[in-house]
Write an enzyme that holds these catalytic residues in place. Structure first.
Site, short mmCIF file in Angstrom:
data_model
loop_
_atom_site.label_atom_id
_atom_site.label_comp_id
_atom_site.label_asym_id
_atom_site.label_seq_id
_atom_site.Cartn_x
_atom_site.Cartn_y
_atom_site.Cartn_z
N LYS A 51 -2.13 -33.84 37.48
CA LYS A 51 -1.15 -34.69 38.15
C LYS A 51 -0.23 -35.38 37.15
O LYS A 51 0.95 -35.55 37.40
CB LYS A 51 -1.86 -35.74 39.02
N ASP A 141 13.18 -15.99 41.05
CA ASP A 141 12.55 -15.97 39.74
C ASP A 141 11.60 -14.78 39.63
O ASP A 141 10.50 -14.89 39.12
CB ASP A 141 11.81 -17.28 39.48
#
Ligand SMILES: Nc1ncnc2c1ncn2[C@@H]1O[C@H](COP(=O)(O)OP(=O)(O)OP(=O)(O)O)[C@@H](O)[C@H]1O
Length: 281
Positions: A51, A141
Protein backbone atom coordinates in the site's frame (compact mmCIF):
# COMPACT_ATOMS: atom_id res chain seq x y z
CA UNK A 1 -11.03 -31.52 -5.31
CA UNK A 2 -12.67 -28.91 -7.44
CA UNK A 3 -11.26 -28.08 -10.86
CA UNK A 4 -12.68 -24.58 -10.67
CA UNK A 5 -11.90 -21.78 -8.31
CA UNK A 6 -14.81 -21.43 -5.88
CA UNK A 7 -15.94 -17.91 -6.55
CA UNK A 8 -18.41 -16.37 -4.21
CA UNK A 9 -19.05 -12.69 -4.75
CA UNK A 10 -20.12 -12.29 -1.13
CA UNK A 11 -17.05 -14.11 0.10
CA UNK A 12 -14.37 -12.10 1.86
CA UNK A 13 -10.99 -13.62 1.16
CA UNK A 14 -8.05 -13.45 3.55
CA UNK A 15 -4.47 -14.72 3.57
CA UNK A 16 -5.61 -17.71 5.66
CA UNK A 17 -7.51 -19.04 2.64
CA UNK A 18 -4.24 -19.62 0.75
CA UNK A 19 -1.09 -21.69 0.98
CA UNK A 20 1.71 -19.67 -0.52
CA UNK A 21 4.19 -21.37 -2.86
CA UNK A 22 7.17 -20.26 -4.89
CA UNK A 23 7.67 -16.71 -6.11
CA UNK A 24 6.79 -16.27 -9.79
CA UNK A 25 8.20 -12.84 -10.35
CA UNK A 26 8.64 -9.32 -9.21
CA UNK A 27 6.93 -6.24 -10.59
CA UNK A 28 7.30 -2.54 -9.93
CA UNK A 29 4.91 -2.61 -6.97
CA UNK A 30 5.23 -6.03 -5.47
CA UNK A 31 5.72 -9.73 -5.93
CA UNK A 32 3.72 -12.55 -7.42
CA UNK A 33 3.54 -16.01 -5.83
CA UNK A 34 1.93 -19.25 -6.88
CA UNK A 35 -0.69 -20.10 -4.23
CA UNK A 36 -3.37 -22.67 -3.52
CA UNK A 37 -6.81 -21.96 -2.16
CA UNK A 38 -7.04 -24.26 0.85
CA UNK A 39 -10.65 -25.47 0.44
CA UNK A 40 -10.78 -26.12 -3.31
CA UNK A 41 -7.04 -26.76 -3.78
CA UNK A 42 -7.32 -24.50 -6.80
CA UNK A 43 -3.97 -23.07 -7.88
CA UNK A 44 -3.84 -19.30 -8.45
CA UNK A 45 -1.24 -16.55 -8.67
CA UNK A 46 -1.29 -14.14 -5.74
CA UNK A 47 -0.02 -10.66 -6.52
CA UNK A 48 1.08 -8.77 -3.43
CA UNK A 49 1.20 -4.98 -3.68
CA UNK A 50 2.47 -2.76 -0.87
CA UNK A 51 0.00 0.00 0.00
CA UNK A 52 2.87 2.33 0.83
CA UNK A 53 4.12 2.15 -2.78
CA UNK A 54 0.66 2.79 -4.19
CA UNK A 55 0.14 5.75 -1.89
CA UNK A 56 3.61 7.14 -2.62
CA UNK A 57 2.86 7.26 -6.33
CA UNK A 58 -0.82 8.18 -5.83
CA UNK A 59 -1.89 5.19 -7.87
CA UNK A 60 -4.87 3.95 -5.85
CA UNK A 61 -7.40 5.25 -8.40
CA UNK A 62 -5.54 3.61 -11.26
CA UNK A 63 -5.16 0.31 -9.39
CA UNK A 64 -8.82 0.30 -8.43
CA UNK A 65 -9.75 0.92 -12.08
CA UNK A 66 -7.36 -1.82 -13.26
CA UNK A 67 -8.85 -4.29 -10.78
CA UNK A 68 -12.45 -3.46 -11.61
CA UNK A 69 -11.88 -3.73 -15.35
CA UNK A 70 -9.96 -6.99 -15.14
CA UNK A 71 -12.45 -8.55 -12.70
CA UNK A 72 -15.34 -7.77 -15.08
CA UNK A 73 -13.77 -9.53 -18.09
CA UNK A 74 -14.41 -13.19 -18.94
CA UNK A 75 -12.52 -14.44 -21.97
CA UNK A 76 -10.23 -17.47 -22.47
CA UNK A 77 -7.43 -15.11 -23.60
CA UNK A 78 -7.80 -12.53 -20.83
CA UNK A 79 -6.14 -13.38 -17.49
CA UNK A 80 -8.88 -13.71 -14.87
CA UNK A 81 -8.83 -11.63 -11.71
CA UNK A 82 -10.92 -13.70 -9.28
CA UNK A 83 -10.94 -11.23 -6.43
CA UNK A 84 -8.88 -9.21 -4.01
CA UNK A 85 -8.41 -8.52 -0.30
CA UNK A 86 -6.09 -6.48 1.86
CA UNK A 87 -4.47 -6.23 5.27
CA UNK A 88 -2.86 -3.23 6.97
CA UNK A 89 0.12 -3.01 4.61
CA UNK A 90 -0.71 -5.00 1.51
CA UNK A 91 -3.23 -5.54 -1.24
CA UNK A 92 -3.57 -9.10 -2.60
CA UNK A 93 -4.87 -9.81 -6.09
CA UNK A 94 -6.13 -13.35 -6.73
CA UNK A 95 -5.19 -14.02 -10.35
CA UNK A 96 -5.49 -16.90 -12.77
CA UNK A 97 -2.17 -18.80 -12.76
CA UNK A 98 -0.31 -18.69 -16.07
CA UNK A 99 1.97 -21.73 -15.82
CA UNK A 100 3.85 -20.92 -19.05
CA UNK A 101 4.99 -17.51 -17.82
CA UNK A 102 5.78 -14.60 -20.10
CA UNK A 103 5.51 -14.88 -23.87
CA UNK A 104 8.46 -12.49 -23.88
CA UNK A 105 10.63 -15.26 -22.39
CA UNK A 106 9.63 -17.60 -25.19
CA UNK A 107 10.46 -14.98 -27.80
CA UNK A 108 13.86 -14.22 -26.30
CA UNK A 109 14.67 -17.93 -25.94
CA UNK A 110 13.97 -18.82 -29.56
CA UNK A 111 14.73 -15.44 -31.19
CA UNK A 112 11.54 -15.51 -33.21
CA UNK A 113 8.41 -17.64 -33.40
CA UNK A 114 7.17 -20.00 -36.11
CA UNK A 115 4.38 -18.78 -38.40
CA UNK A 116 1.95 -21.23 -36.72
CA UNK A 117 2.81 -19.94 -33.26
CA UNK A 118 2.70 -16.29 -34.33
CA UNK A 119 -0.64 -16.69 -36.14
CA UNK A 120 -2.15 -18.57 -33.19
CA UNK A 121 -1.12 -15.81 -30.76
CA UNK A 122 -2.31 -13.04 -33.12
CA UNK A 123 -5.69 -14.79 -33.55
CA UNK A 124 -6.02 -15.22 -29.75
CA UNK A 125 -5.11 -11.58 -29.18
CA UNK A 126 -7.54 -10.43 -31.87
CA UNK A 127 -10.40 -12.37 -30.28
CA UNK A 128 -9.53 -11.09 -26.80
CA UNK A 129 -9.37 -7.50 -28.09
CA UNK A 130 -12.68 -7.85 -29.95
CA UNK A 131 -14.21 -8.93 -26.65
CA UNK A 132 -12.54 -6.04 -24.75
CA UNK A 133 -13.62 -3.49 -27.38
CA UNK A 134 -17.22 -4.74 -27.14
CA UNK A 135 -17.00 -3.95 -23.44
CA UNK A 136 -15.54 -0.52 -24.26
CA UNK A 137 -12.11 -1.44 -22.91
CA UNK A 138 -9.02 -0.28 -24.85
CA UNK A 139 -5.90 -1.97 -23.46
CA UNK A 140 -3.26 0.45 -24.83
CA UNK A 141 -0.33 -1.37 -23.21
CA UNK A 142 -0.16 -4.62 -25.11
CA UNK A 143 3.46 -5.75 -25.35
CA UNK A 144 5.13 -9.15 -24.96
CA UNK A 145 5.81 -8.58 -21.21
CA UNK A 146 2.08 -8.25 -20.62
CA UNK A 147 1.25 -11.47 -22.44
CA UNK A 148 1.34 -14.67 -20.40
CA UNK A 149 0.90 -18.32 -21.39
CA UNK A 150 -1.12 -20.98 -19.56
CA UNK A 151 -0.14 -24.66 -19.21
CA UNK A 152 -1.34 -25.42 -22.75
CA UNK A 153 0.45 -22.46 -24.30
CA UNK A 154 -2.76 -20.43 -24.58
CA UNK A 155 -2.15 -16.68 -24.61
CA UNK A 156 -3.53 -14.54 -21.76
CA UNK A 157 -3.55 -10.75 -21.77
CA UNK A 158 -2.50 -9.52 -18.31
CA UNK A 159 -1.83 -6.19 -16.68
CA UNK A 160 -4.65 -3.75 -17.26
CA UNK A 161 -2.64 -0.92 -15.71
CA UNK A 162 -3.09 1.43 -18.61
CA UNK A 163 -6.38 0.20 -19.98
CA UNK A 164 -9.28 2.56 -20.13
CA UNK A 165 -12.99 1.92 -20.06
CA UNK A 166 -14.70 4.44 -22.23
CA UNK A 167 -16.54 4.70 -25.50
CA UNK A 168 -15.16 8.16 -26.22
CA UNK A 169 -11.82 9.22 -27.69
CA UNK A 170 -8.90 9.52 -25.30
CA UNK A 171 -6.07 12.00 -24.93
CA UNK A 172 -3.53 10.58 -22.48
CA UNK A 173 0.08 9.90 -23.44
CA UNK A 174 0.97 6.45 -22.17
CA UNK A 175 2.42 3.08 -23.07
CA UNK A 176 5.82 1.98 -24.38
CA UNK A 177 7.11 3.85 -27.42
CA UNK A 178 7.89 0.86 -29.69
CA UNK A 179 4.28 -0.34 -29.52
CA UNK A 180 2.62 3.05 -29.85
CA UNK A 181 0.42 4.01 -32.78
CA UNK A 182 1.26 7.30 -34.59
CA UNK A 183 -1.82 9.03 -33.18
CA UNK A 184 -0.60 8.21 -29.64
CA UNK A 185 2.99 9.28 -30.33
CA UNK A 186 1.56 12.61 -31.51
CA UNK A 187 -0.69 12.74 -28.46
CA UNK A 188 -3.76 13.07 -30.68
CA UNK A 189 -7.17 11.71 -29.83
CA UNK A 190 -7.20 7.94 -30.24
CA UNK A 191 -9.64 5.10 -30.10
CA UNK A 192 -9.83 1.31 -30.41
CA UNK A 193 -7.70 1.32 -33.58
CA UNK A 194 -4.56 1.81 -31.42
CA UNK A 195 -4.85 -1.85 -30.42
CA UNK A 196 -5.06 -2.87 -34.13
CA UNK A 197 -1.78 -1.04 -34.79
CA UNK A 198 -0.20 -2.86 -31.84
CA UNK A 199 -1.30 -6.19 -33.34
CA UNK A 200 0.75 -5.30 -36.44
CA UNK A 201 3.78 -4.45 -34.27
CA UNK A 202 3.46 -7.69 -32.31
CA UNK A 203 2.98 -9.80 -35.43
CA UNK A 204 6.22 -8.32 -36.80
CA UNK A 205 8.07 -8.85 -33.51
CA UNK A 206 6.86 -12.47 -33.19
CA UNK A 207 8.14 -13.28 -36.69
CA UNK A 208 11.34 -11.19 -36.83
CA UNK A 209 12.30 -11.10 -33.13
CA UNK A 210 12.35 -7.30 -32.76
CA UNK A 211 9.70 -4.58 -33.15
CA UNK A 212 9.72 -2.87 -36.60
CA UNK A 213 10.55 0.71 -35.56
CA UNK A 214 13.31 -0.07 -33.07
CA UNK A 215 16.03 2.62 -33.01
CA UNK A 216 18.94 3.88 -30.90
CA UNK A 217 16.95 6.67 -29.31
CA UNK A 218 13.30 7.29 -28.43
CA UNK A 219 13.43 10.25 -30.81
CA UNK A 220 14.42 8.05 -33.74
CA UNK A 221 11.76 5.45 -32.88
CA UNK A 222 9.27 8.33 -32.77
CA UNK A 223 10.34 9.48 -36.26
CA UNK A 224 10.22 5.97 -37.70
CA UNK A 225 6.69 5.45 -36.31
CA UNK A 226 5.51 8.76 -37.76
CA UNK A 227 6.90 7.88 -41.22
CA UNK A 228 5.71 4.26 -40.90
CA UNK A 229 9.29 3.41 -41.89
CA UNK A 230 8.56 -0.30 -42.37
CA UNK A 231 10.95 -2.79 -43.95
CA UNK A 232 11.06 -6.56 -43.97
CA UNK A 233 14.52 -8.16 -43.52
CA UNK A 234 15.41 -11.09 -45.77
CA UNK A 235 16.15 -13.31 -42.76
CA UNK A 236 14.40 -14.94 -41.06
CA UNK A 237 12.20 -15.96 -43.96
CA UNK A 238 8.63 -14.75 -43.44
CA UNK A 239 5.81 -15.62 -45.85
CA UNK A 240 4.30 -13.00 -48.17
CA UNK A 241 0.86 -13.51 -46.51
CA UNK A 242 2.27 -12.65 -43.08
CA UNK A 243 3.98 -9.54 -44.47
CA UNK A 244 0.71 -8.59 -46.14
CA UNK A 245 -1.20 -8.76 -42.84
CA UNK A 246 1.46 -6.64 -41.09
CA UNK A 247 1.26 -4.02 -43.89
CA UNK A 248 -2.53 -3.85 -43.55
CA UNK A 249 -2.26 -3.16 -39.81
CA UNK A 250 0.66 -0.70 -39.76
CA UNK A 251 -1.29 2.01 -41.57
CA UNK A 252 -0.99 5.60 -40.37
CA UNK A 253 -4.63 6.50 -40.94
CA UNK A 254 -6.30 4.62 -38.08
CA UNK A 255 -9.62 4.37 -39.97
CA UNK A 256 -7.90 2.41 -42.77
CA UNK A 257 -6.34 -0.28 -40.56
CA UNK A 258 -7.65 -3.80 -40.99
CA UNK A 259 -10.55 -4.43 -38.60
CA UNK A 260 -10.39 -7.17 -35.98
CA UNK A 261 -12.98 -9.16 -37.93
CA UNK A 262 -10.96 -8.89 -41.13
CA UNK A 263 -7.82 -10.07 -39.28
CA UNK A 264 -9.66 -13.28 -38.40
CA UNK A 265 -10.61 -13.70 -42.08
CA UNK A 266 -7.08 -13.02 -43.38
CA UNK A 267 -5.63 -16.00 -45.36
CA UNK A 268 -2.48 -16.09 -43.20
CA UNK A 269 -4.57 -16.48 -40.02
CA UNK A 270 -6.91 -19.02 -41.63
CA UNK A 271 -3.98 -21.12 -42.85
CA UNK A 272 -1.71 -20.88 -39.82
CA UNK A 273 -3.62 -20.24 -36.59
CA UNK A 274 -4.56 -23.19 -34.41
CA UNK A 275 -8.31 -22.72 -33.76
CA UNK A 276 -7.99 -24.12 -30.22
CA UNK A 277 -5.58 -21.30 -29.35
CA UNK A 278 -3.15 -23.75 -27.78
CA UNK A 279 0.44 -23.65 -28.84
CA UNK A 280 3.01 -26.33 -28.13
CA UNK A 281 6.55 -25.79 -29.39
N1 LIG B 1 -0.88 -14.74 -13.16
C1 LIG B 1 0.40 -15.03 -13.29
N2 LIG B 1 0.79 -16.29 -13.54
C2 LIG B 1 2.10 -16.58 -13.68
N3 LIG B 1 3.10 -15.69 -13.58
C3 LIG B 1 2.77 -14.42 -13.31
C4 LIG B 1 1.42 -14.02 -13.16
N4 LIG B 1 1.39 -12.69 -12.92
C5 LIG B 1 2.67 -12.30 -12.93
N5 LIG B 1 3.51 -13.32 -13.16
C6 LIG B 1 4.97 -13.25 -13.23
O1 LIG B 1 5.43 -12.35 -12.26
C7 LIG B 1 6.14 -11.27 -12.85
C8 LIG B 1 5.80 -9.98 -12.15
O2 LIG B 1 4.46 -9.67 -12.38
P1 LIG B 1 3.89 -8.21 -12.19
O3 LIG B 1 2.58 -8.17 -12.84
O4 LIG B 1 3.98 -7.81 -10.76
O5 LIG B 1 5.00 -7.41 -12.91
P2 LIG B 1 4.96 -6.42 -14.10
O6 LIG B 1 4.39 -7.12 -15.29
O7 LIG B 1 6.30 -5.85 -14.16
O8 LIG B 1 3.87 -5.45 -13.60
P3 LIG B 1 3.95 -3.99 -13.07
O9 LIG B 1 4.53 -3.22 -14.21
O10 LIG B 1 2.50 -3.73 -12.81
O11 LIG B 1 4.76 -4.01 -11.85
C9 LIG B 1 5.72 -11.28 -14.30
O12 LIG B 1 6.76 -10.83 -15.08
C10 LIG B 1 5.40 -12.73 -14.57
O13 LIG B 1 6.55 -13.42 -14.99
Amino acid sequence: MSSQFQEKPERRWSLQDFEIGKPLGKGKFGRVYVAREVKSKYVVALKVIFKEQIEKYRLHHQLRREMEIQASLRHPNVLRLYGWFHDAERIFLILEYAYGGELYGELRKTGHLSENQAATYIASLTQALAYCHEKHVIHRDIKPENLLLDHEGRLKIADFGWSVQSSSKRHTMCGTLDYLAPEMVENKAHDYAVDNWTLGILCYEFLYGAPPFEAESQRDTFKRIMKVDLSFPSTPHVSAEARNLISLLLVKDSSKRLSLQKIMEHPWIIENANPTGTCKK
